[in-house]
Design a protein around this motif. Structure first.
Motif, PDB file in Angstrom:
ATOM      1  N   THR A   2     -22.715  13.906  31.462  1.00  0.00           N
ATOM      2  CA  THR A   2     -23.163  15.064  32.221  1.00  0.00           C
ATOM      3  C   THR A   2     -22.036  16.080  32.327  1.00  0.00           C
ATOM      4  OG1 THR A   2     -22.491  13.971  34.276  1.00  0.00           O
ATOM      5  CG2 THR A   2     -24.780  13.682  33.572  1.00  0.00           C
ATOM      6  N   GLY A   3     -22.422  17.310  32.656  1.00  0.00           N
ATOM      7  CA  GLY A   3     -21.426  18.359  32.826  1.00  0.00           C
ATOM      8  C   GLY A   3     -21.023  19.055  31.546  1.00  0.00           C
ATOM      9  N   LYS A   4     -21.777  18.831  30.460  1.00  0.00           N
ATOM     10  CA  LYS A   4     -21.416  19.463  29.184  1.00  0.00           C
ATOM     11  C   LYS A   4     -21.529  20.983  29.271  1.00  0.00           C
ATOM     12  CE  LYS A   4     -22.724  15.608  26.164  1.00  0.00           C
ATOM     13  NZ  LYS A   4     -23.616  15.158  25.066  1.00  0.00           N
ATOM     14  N   LYS A   5     -22.598  21.456  29.916  1.00  0.00           N
ATOM     15  CA  LYS A   5     -22.786  22.905  30.018  1.00  0.00           C
ATOM     16  C   LYS A   5     -21.684  23.536  30.860  1.00  0.00           C
ATOM     17  CE  LYS A   5     -26.276  24.518  32.400  1.00  0.00           C
ATOM     18  NZ  LYS A   5     -27.650  24.892  32.788  1.00  0.00           N
ATOM     19  N   GLU A   6     -21.313  22.861  31.943  1.00  0.00           N
ATOM     20  CA  GLU A   6     -20.248  23.382  32.803  1.00  0.00           C
ATOM     21  C   GLU A   6     -18.912  23.424  32.058  1.00  0.00           C
ATOM     22  OE1 GLU A   6     -22.490  21.249  33.656  1.00  0.00           O
ATOM     23  OE2 GLU A   6     -23.563  22.251  35.299  1.00  0.00           O
ATOM     24  N   LEU A   7     -18.650  22.385  31.271  1.00  0.00           N
ATOM     25  CA  LEU A   7     -17.412  22.351  30.499  1.00  0.00           C
ATOM     26  C   LEU A   7     -17.409  23.440  29.433  1.00  0.00           C
ATOM     27  CD1 LEU A   7     -14.724  20.914  29.952  1.00  0.00           C
ATOM     28  CD2 LEU A   7     -15.949  19.385  28.383  1.00  0.00           C
ATOM     29  N   PHE A   8     -18.547  23.656  28.812  1.00  0.00           N
ATOM     30  CA  PHE A   8     -18.658  24.711  27.800  1.00  0.00           C
ATOM     31  C   PHE A   8     -18.415  26.086  28.419  1.00  0.00           C
ATOM     32  CE2 PHE A   8     -21.375  27.927  25.759  1.00  0.00           C
ATOM     33  CZ  PHE A   8     -20.802  27.950  24.497  1.00  0.00           C
ATOM     34  N   MET A   9     -19.008  26.330  29.589  1.00  0.00           N
ATOM     35  CA  MET A   9     -18.804  27.606  30.278  1.00  0.00           C
ATOM     36  C   MET A   9     -17.332  27.799  30.627  1.00  0.00           C
ATOM     37  SD  MET A   9     -21.871  29.135  30.781  1.00  0.00           S
ATOM     38  CE  MET A   9     -21.654  30.194  32.199  1.00  0.00           C
ATOM     39  N   LEU A  10     -16.699  26.734  31.059  1.00  0.00           N
ATOM     40  CA  LEU A  10     -15.299  26.801  31.472  1.00  0.00           C
ATOM     41  C   LEU A  10     -14.387  27.086  30.281  1.00  0.00           C
ATOM     42  CD1 LEU A  10     -13.582  26.467  34.021  1.00  0.00           C
ATOM     43  CD2 LEU A  10     -13.376  24.041  33.480  1.00  0.00           C
ATOM     44  N   ILE A  11     -14.581  26.352  29.199  1.00  0.00           N
ATOM     45  CA  ILE A  11     -13.736  26.532  28.015  1.00  0.00           C
ATOM     46  C   ILE A  11     -13.963  27.906  27.390  1.00  0.00           C
ATOM     47  CG2 ILE A  11     -13.307  25.705  25.672  1.00  0.00           C
ATOM     48  CD1 ILE A  11     -13.862  22.883  26.650  1.00  0.00           C
ATOM     49  N   THR A  12     -15.214  28.325  27.311  1.00  0.00           N
ATOM     50  CA  THR A  12     -15.515  29.632  26.725  1.00  0.00           C
ATOM     51  C   THR A  12     -14.874  30.756  27.529  1.00  0.00           C
ATOM     52  OG1 THR A  12     -17.630  28.780  25.903  1.00  0.00           O
ATOM     53  CG2 THR A  12     -17.366  31.167  25.978  1.00  0.00           C
ATOM     54  N   GLY A  13     -14.952  30.654  28.847  1.00  0.00           N
ATOM     55  CA  GLY A  13     -14.328  31.667  29.691  1.00  0.00           C
ATOM     56  C   GLY A  13     -12.828  31.741  29.487  1.00  0.00           C
ATOM     57  N   LEU A  14     -12.184  30.588  29.369  1.00  0.00           N
ATOM     58  CA  LEU A  14     -10.736  30.555  29.161  1.00  0.00           C
ATOM     59  C   LEU A  14     -10.362  31.110  27.789  1.00  0.00           C
ATOM     60  CD1 LEU A  14      -7.901  29.741  30.057  1.00  0.00           C
ATOM     61  CD2 LEU A  14      -8.367  27.425  29.204  1.00  0.00           C
ATOM     62  N   VAL A  15     -11.122  30.734  26.767  1.00  0.00           N
ATOM     63  CA  VAL A  15     -10.840  31.224  25.407  1.00  0.00           C
ATOM     64  C   VAL A  15     -11.005  32.741  25.338  1.00  0.00           C
ATOM     65  CG1 VAL A  15     -11.671  31.199  23.020  1.00  0.00           C
ATOM     66  CG2 VAL A  15     -11.395  29.047  24.267  1.00  0.00           C
ATOM     67  N   LEU A  16     -12.071  33.254  25.946  1.00  0.00           N
ATOM     68  CA  LEU A  16     -12.281  34.704  25.946  1.00  0.00           C
ATOM     69  C   LEU A  16     -11.171  35.424  26.703  1.00  0.00           C
ATOM     70  CD1 LEU A  16     -16.148  35.018  26.472  1.00  0.00           C
ATOM     71  CD2 LEU A  16     -14.839  35.707  24.455  1.00  0.00           C
ATOM     72  N   LEU A  17     -10.715  34.834  27.794  1.00  0.00           N
ATOM     73  CA  LEU A  17      -9.617  35.431  28.557  1.00  0.00           C
ATOM     74  C   LEU A  17      -8.359  35.539  27.700  1.00  0.00           C
ATOM     75  CD1 LEU A  17      -8.168  36.362  31.158  1.00  0.00           C
ATOM     76  CD2 LEU A  17      -7.831  33.941  31.715  1.00  0.00           C
ATOM     77  N   ILE A  18      -8.020  34.460  27.015  1.00  0.00           N
ATOM     78  CA  ILE A  18      -6.810  34.454  26.187  1.00  0.00           C
ATOM     79  C   ILE A  18      -6.933  35.446  25.038  1.00  0.00           C
ATOM     80  CG2 ILE A  18      -5.402  33.044  24.641  1.00  0.00           C
ATOM     81  CD1 ILE A  18      -6.078  30.634  26.432  1.00  0.00           C
ATOM     82  N   PHE A  19      -8.064  35.409  24.339  1.00  0.00           N
ATOM     83  CA  PHE A  19      -8.253  36.315  23.207  1.00  0.00           C
ATOM     84  C   PHE A  19      -8.283  37.770  23.666  1.00  0.00           C
ATOM     85  CE2 PHE A  19      -9.167  32.624  20.734  1.00  0.00           C
ATOM     86  CZ  PHE A  19      -8.996  33.002  19.410  1.00  0.00           C
TER      87      PHE A  19
END
Length: 250
Positions: A2-19
């Protein structure tokens, strides 16, 4: 798991922030190397000042265990990354350390085993932390990504030159802004115990993307034609929106 969607949202947000930050910095350096010091200064201004503001807010959001690290990173405008570390900790605590048992059949709210009880205890704290981070990320995109997008579009129109790096920076800024709004809406729904499905996430993100694209491009085009009068137009728009909102609430 469980929590795959939450983890995806979290990682995507961090990657977009860095880029987003990296591409903006590279664009600023490119202006400096070309001798466009005015554009270099403005681009750098809309990187450093928003990050400093966000870092101050992130510092006050940080847990006691992360306050020391957040305080150190405050001076390099990086406290927001501490919040992401915290959020990964909350995700691990909720979905890995205190994951519901397999016997509950997905209905962990009614199961009285120890795992499910610990999982229920972790939910409010995790949702509250996710909402605070989403709000912080939205603040970052509102103060950094939004003006950067308008500025870079204006510069490209002004110079009538569309280098791929500047275009990429603008695209990432727009994606970052739309994603932050989507993440904030999902975090709000989770906090209010509402179901924000994957389909709703995709539809909401797409609608925000096109809505932001049209509105921000209108601002950039207006600035290209009317120069500094764009600030007058924005002030009048802001005033009208708040007056109308006041009458509606009244």
């Amino acid at each position: 798991m469980t929590g795959k969607k939450e983890l995806f949202m979290l990682i995507t947000g961090l990657v977009l922030l860095i880029f987003d930050l990296v591409t903006d910095i590279v664009v600023a350096v490119r202006y400096g190397l070309k001798g466009d010091y005015w554009w270099f200064g403005l681009t750098l201004f809309f990187i450093i000042v928003p990050l400093f503001i966000v870092s101050i807010v992130a510092f006050f959001q940080a847990d006691d265990g992360f306050c020391g690290l957040s305080c150190c990173l405050l001076f390099v405008c990086s406290s927001i990354f501490v919040r992401y570390v915290e959020e990964f900790k909350y995700w691990k605590q909720r979905y890995r350390d205190n994951s519901p048992c397999g016997k509950s059949g997905g209905n962990c709210m009614e199961c009285n085993c120890l795992d499910c009880r610990l999982y229920r205890v972790a939910i409010p704290e995790s949702n509250d932390s996710a909402y605070k981070l989403a709000w912080l990320r939205y603040l970052e995109t509102l103060t950094e990504s939004t003006p950067q997008w308008c500025l870079q579009i204006y510069i490209m129109l002004h110079q009538w030159d569309f280098p791929w790096l500047t275009v990429l920076s603008a695209v990432i800024s727009l994606l970052s802004l739309a994603w932050s709004i989507t993440a904030l809406e999902k975090a709000r729904a989770d906090k209010d115990s509402q179901n924000f499905t994957l389909a709703a996430t995709v539809v909401f993100f797409t609608s925000q993307l096109f809505s932001l694209l049209s509105r921000l491009f209108a601002i950039s085009a207006f600035a290209y034609v009317f120069k500094e009068h764009v600030f007058t137009a924005l002030a009048v728009h802001w005033l009208m929106v708040h007056v109308v909102s006041w009458f509606i609430d009244f």
